[in-house]
Design an enzyme around this catalytic site. Structure first.
Site, PDB file in Angstrom:
ATOM      1  N   CYS A   4       3.746   4.856  53.416  1.00 48.80           N
ATOM      2  CA  CYS A   4       2.367   4.573  52.979  1.00 48.80           C
ATOM      3  C   CYS A   4       1.924   5.622  51.959  1.00 48.80           C
ATOM      4  O   CYS A   4       1.908   6.822  52.263  1.00 48.80           O
ATOM      5  CB  CYS A   4       1.416   4.564  54.181  1.00 48.80           C
ATOM      6  SG  CYS A   4      -0.318   4.495  53.694  1.00 48.80           S
ATOM      7  N   ASP A  30      -9.672   7.158  42.119  1.00 48.87           N
ATOM      8  CA  ASP A  30      -8.676   6.099  41.938  1.00 48.87           C
ATOM      9  C   ASP A  30      -7.880   6.363  40.663  1.00 48.87           C
ATOM     10  O   ASP A  30      -8.434   6.726  39.626  1.00 48.87           O
ATOM     11  CB  ASP A  30      -9.368   4.734  41.866  1.00 48.87           C
ATOM     12  CG  ASP A  30      -8.398   3.589  42.091  1.00 48.87           C
ATOM     13  OD1 ASP A  30      -8.498   2.918  43.137  1.00 48.87           O
ATOM     14  OD2 ASP A  30      -7.520   3.367  41.217  1.00 48.87           O
ATOM     15  N   THR A  94      -3.784  -3.963  47.858  1.00 49.52           N
ATOM     16  CA  THR A  94      -2.421  -3.595  47.456  1.00 49.52           C
ATOM     17  C   THR A  94      -1.882  -2.420  48.247  1.00 49.52           C
ATOM     18  O   THR A  94      -0.673  -2.235  48.314  1.00 49.52           O
ATOM     19  CB  THR A  94      -2.375  -3.236  45.953  1.00 49.52           C
ATOM     20  OG1 THR A  94      -3.302  -2.168  45.695  1.00 49.52           O
ATOM     21  CG2 THR A  94      -2.727  -4.443  45.101  1.00 49.52           C
ATOM     22  N   HIS A  97      -3.433   0.584  53.825  1.00 53.46           N
ATOM     23  CA  HIS A  97      -4.056   1.659  54.606  1.00 53.46           C
ATOM     24  C   HIS A  97      -5.540   1.519  54.287  1.00 53.46           C
ATOM     25  O   HIS A  97      -5.931   1.646  53.116  1.00 53.46           O
ATOM     26  CB  HIS A  97      -3.506   3.016  54.173  1.00 53.46           C
ATOM     27  CG  HIS A  97      -4.050   4.197  54.916  1.00 53.46           C
ATOM     28  ND1 HIS A  97      -3.236   5.183  55.444  1.00 53.46           N
ATOM     29  CD2 HIS A  97      -5.323   4.564  55.193  1.00 53.46           C
ATOM     30  CE1 HIS A  97      -3.989   6.111  56.034  1.00 53.46           C
ATOM     31  NE2 HIS A  97      -5.269   5.757  55.889  1.00 53.46           N
ATOM     32  N   HIS A  99      -9.148   1.475  53.159  1.00 51.46           N
ATOM     33  CA  HIS A  99      -9.852   2.375  52.244  1.00 51.46           C
ATOM     34  C   HIS A  99     -11.103   1.690  51.733  1.00 51.46           C
ATOM     35  O   HIS A  99     -11.170   0.467  51.639  1.00 51.46           O
ATOM     36  CB  HIS A  99      -8.948   2.786  51.078  1.00 51.46           C
ATOM     37  CG  HIS A  99      -8.297   1.636  50.384  1.00 51.46           C
ATOM     38  ND1 HIS A  99      -7.183   0.999  50.889  1.00 51.46           N
ATOM     39  CD2 HIS A  99      -8.619   0.986  49.245  1.00 51.46           C
ATOM     40  CE1 HIS A  99      -6.832   0.013  50.078  1.00 51.46           C
ATOM     41  NE2 HIS A  99      -7.689  -0.019  49.079  1.00 51.46           N
TER      42      HIS A  99
HETATM   43  P1  AMP Z   1      -6.694  -2.093  46.933  1.00 55.76           P
HETATM   44  O1  AMP Z   1      -6.318  -3.021  45.816  1.00 55.76           O
HETATM   45  O2  AMP Z   1      -8.039  -2.397  47.537  1.00 55.76           O
HETATM   46  O3  AMP Z   1      -5.606  -1.996  47.977  1.00 55.76           O
HETATM   47  O4  AMP Z   1      -6.867  -0.672  46.261  1.00 55.76           O
HETATM   48  C1  AMP Z   1      -5.822   0.245  46.148  1.00 55.76           C
HETATM   49  C2  AMP Z   1      -6.240   1.222  45.080  1.00 55.76           C
HETATM   50  O5  AMP Z   1      -5.423   2.361  45.189  1.00 55.76           O
HETATM   51  C3  AMP Z   1      -6.103   0.690  43.659  1.00 55.76           C
HETATM   52  O6  AMP Z   1      -7.380   0.684  43.028  1.00 55.76           O
HETATM   53  C4  AMP Z   1      -5.139   1.681  43.013  1.00 55.76           C
HETATM   54  O7  AMP Z   1      -5.463   1.970  41.660  1.00 55.76           O
HETATM   55  C5  AMP Z   1      -5.278   2.898  43.904  1.00 55.76           C
HETATM   56  N1  AMP Z   1      -4.135   3.800  43.941  1.00 55.76           N
HETATM   57  C6  AMP Z   1      -2.837   3.494  44.139  1.00 55.76           C
HETATM   58  N2  AMP Z   1      -2.064   4.596  44.106  1.00 55.76           N
HETATM   59  C7  AMP Z   1      -2.921   5.634  43.908  1.00 55.76           C
HETATM   60  C8  AMP Z   1      -2.741   7.043  43.775  1.00 55.76           C
HETATM   61  N3  AMP Z   1      -1.519   7.624  43.875  1.00 55.76           N
HETATM   62  N4  AMP Z   1      -3.830   7.813  43.564  1.00 55.76           N
HETATM   63  C9  AMP Z   1      -5.052   7.251  43.466  1.00 55.76           C
HETATM   64  N5  AMP Z   1      -5.285   5.928  43.590  1.00 55.76           N
HETATM   65  C10 AMP Z   1      -4.234   5.132  43.794  1.00 55.76           C
END
Ligand code: AMP
Length: 113
Positions: A4, A30, A94, A97, A99
């Site tokens: 994760c 983000d 995506t 976990h 958030h």
């Molecule tokens: P969701 O689509 O609701 O699952 O949001 C996941 C978010 O995590 C997306 O907006 C991604 O841009 C963000 N994300 C993924 N990897 C990282 C990372 N390493 N650091 C910061 N944000 C991330």
């Protein structure tokens, strides 16, 4: 959870732009911002969706929600902000976990709430 990305960020194995941290949660910017200010608030317990959440995890989410006004204030979002919690792939989740997205720093408009 070993695979994760948010657990790895919480563990400090992957760098993040932290804006707030305590024993219960981590908030960081983000990596692909969808607004001028886009921060993720992540409880420090791995579960994917509200449907999977146990009572202890529900307490963490409560703490996150109570802390968000302070985090938003520290980000300068005095005019308001939007919260989004995607649940499942059809909603665009995506990272599996749970958030909470904080989006703001601009007029968010009225589309999609
Ligand atoms: P969701 O689509 O609701 O699952 O949001 C996941 C978010 O995590 C997306 O907006 C991604 O841009 C963000 N994300 C993924 N990897 C990282 C990372 N390493 N650091 C910061 N944000 C991330």
């Amino acid at each position: 959870m070993a695979d994760c990305i948010f657990c790895k960020i919480i563990a400090g194995e992957i760098p993040s732009a932290k804006v707030y941290e305590d024993d219960d949660m981590l908030a960081f910017r983000d990596i692909n911002p969808q607004a001028k200010v886009h921060v993720l608030v992540v409880p420090k317990s791995h579960f994917a969706t509200l449907a999977e959440m146990n009572d202890a995890q529900a307490e963490l989410v409560k703490k996150c929600m109570k802390k968000i006004p302070q985090i938003a204030s520290s980000l300068g979002l005095s005019d308001g902000y939007r919260l989004i919690v995607n649940q499942g792939e059809a909603a665009g989740q995506t990272v599996h976990h749970l958030h909470i997205h904080i989006l703001g720093g601009q007029n968010m408009g009225e589309k999609m709430l």
